[in-house]
Design an enzyme around this catalytic site. Structure first.
Site, PDB file in Angstrom:
ATOM      1  N   LYS A  52      22.306  13.716 -18.025  1.00 56.45           N
ATOM      2  CA  LYS A  52      22.343  12.455 -18.771  1.00 56.45           C
ATOM      3  C   LYS A  52      22.548  11.279 -17.814  1.00 56.45           C
ATOM      4  CE  LYS A  52      23.776  14.916 -22.847  1.00 56.45           C
ATOM      5  NZ  LYS A  52      24.858  15.496 -23.650  1.00 56.45           N
ATOM      6  N   GLN A  96      31.068  14.579 -24.977  1.00 59.22           N
ATOM      7  CA  GLN A  96      30.384  15.850 -24.734  1.00 59.22           C
ATOM      8  C   GLN A  96      31.153  16.997 -25.401  1.00 59.22           C
ATOM      9  OE1 GLN A  96      27.362  16.207 -23.016  1.00 59.22           O
ATOM     10  NE2 GLN A  96      27.474  18.317 -23.725  1.00 59.22           N
ATOM     11  N   ASP A 119      24.749   9.744 -30.202  1.00 59.73           N
ATOM     12  CA  ASP A 119      24.543  11.174 -30.456  1.00 59.73           C
ATOM     13  C   ASP A 119      24.255  11.426 -31.936  1.00 59.73           C
ATOM     14  OD1 ASP A 119      24.341  13.159 -28.616  1.00 59.73           O
ATOM     15  OD2 ASP A 119      26.497  13.461 -28.343  1.00 59.73           O
TER      16      ASP A 119
END
Ligand code: NDP
Length: 292
Positions: A52, A96, A119
């Site tokens: 990322k 995450q 997300d």
């Protein structure tokens, strides 16, 4: 069979994003910003986070990697989320997963400002996606939709079978493809571990999406000739011929289905690169809303 080349498609999209970022910079605007909070040292998570951050560098985003210890408290992680909610340089951020056991994940996700939830895991974004409203679509389903669009795969009136009902892949995928519009207007069947006679259902699929986490479980005899196969699975299987001792395989027996499918994603190089890229797409979308 036509390969749904996620790697090449992702590269093209990243180039397009970079051009947009360059033009914003030429107009004297700041660059888009993405932050990632990671707790602990899970090797798979570390590798996803590295990808990322690398993608941010490729497209010219400002990025921030906040790496905290496995022993982080709920309060401390919520403080980080609140700081990023307020940070004007950050257009989007993600936490995450998985998080350490002592952390209440639902509470952390609910604390993210939905307008920065790139997300797409916040209940408000999940809910708006279900209602067909403007929202951040979570990265993997969004990446799959983009791949379908770029290869101009017809979805209207098709029977889509999704194997796996997780909140991050299978369930949102089933909702998105059942919405009206394109890609959508499909008739969707969502299957899971309690589904009886899975093969009888997958054999009806014009588009089969596997998000299970079981190496090569979808075999050629489960696939209708001419089907489009999208393999989300990323599974490590032992392989002593490789330096690292394992190789990555999907949930689909790619070799077997390659003689039957019309289109299929490889693993690696299919859905994975599209997932990271769609995080960049969501961050750019958030940025545009903020600066314009
Ligand atoms: P989860 O473990 O959260 O969900 C797996 C789903 O598969 C569950 O719904 C489970 O059913 C179902 N399932 C398990 N066994 C069977 C079976 N025998 N028949 C039918 N359904 C079954 O996984 P995720 O959705 O998070 O991930 C799935 C895979 O995708 C993993 O390999 C993961 O690594 C990969 N992945 C890849 C990404 C990418 O970018 N390419 C992103 C995210 C995930 P039940 O609900 O009944 O338990």
């Amino acid at each position: 069979m036509i390969l749904l080349d996620g790697k090449a498609t992702a590269e093209t999209i990243l180039q397009e994003i970079k051009q947009e970022v360059d033009s914003f910079r030429q107009q004297g605007l700041r660059e888009p910003g993405l932050a990632v909070i990671m707790a602990g040292n899970n090797p798979a998570s570390a590798s996803y986070v590295r990808n990322k951050i690398r993608s941010c560098e490729k497209v010219g985003f400002h990025s921030q990697h906040i790496h905290v210890g496995e022993d982080i408290t709920q309060e401390a992680i919520l403080d980080l989320v609140h700081d990023l909610n307020q940070d004007d340089r950050i257009d989007g951020f993600i936490v995450q997963l998985p998080l350490p056991n002592q952390i209440n994940v639902d509470q952390v996700i609910a604390a993210i400002d939905p307008s920065k939830d790139v997300d797409g895991f916040h209940p408000m974004n999940m809910g708006n996606v279900s209602l067909g409203r403007e929202a951040f679509i979570s990265a993997t389903p969004n990446g799959i939709l983009e791949l379908i669009k770029r290869y101009e795969i017809e979805t209207s009136g098709k029977h889509v079978v999704v194997v796996g009902r997780s909140n991050i892949v299978g369930r949102p995928m089933s909702i998105l493809l059942s919405r009206s519009g394109y890609p959508g207007n499909a008739t969707v069947t969502l299957t899971h571990s309690r589904t009886q006679d899975l093969k009888a259902i997958t054999l009806q699929a014009d588009i089969l999406i596997a998000a299970v986490g079981r190496p090569n479980m979808i075999t050629a005899d489960m696939v209708k000739p001419g089907a489009v196969i999208i393999d989300v699975g990323i599974n490590r299987v032992e392989d002593s011929s490789r330096k690292r001792g394992y190789r990555l395989v999907g949930d689909v027996d790619f070799e077997g289905i390659s003689h039957k499918a019309s289109y299929a994603t490889p693993v690696p190089g299919g859905v994975g690169p599209m997932t990271v890229t769609s995080l960049m797409m969501n961050t750019l979308k958030s940025y545009k809303k903020r600066v314009q």
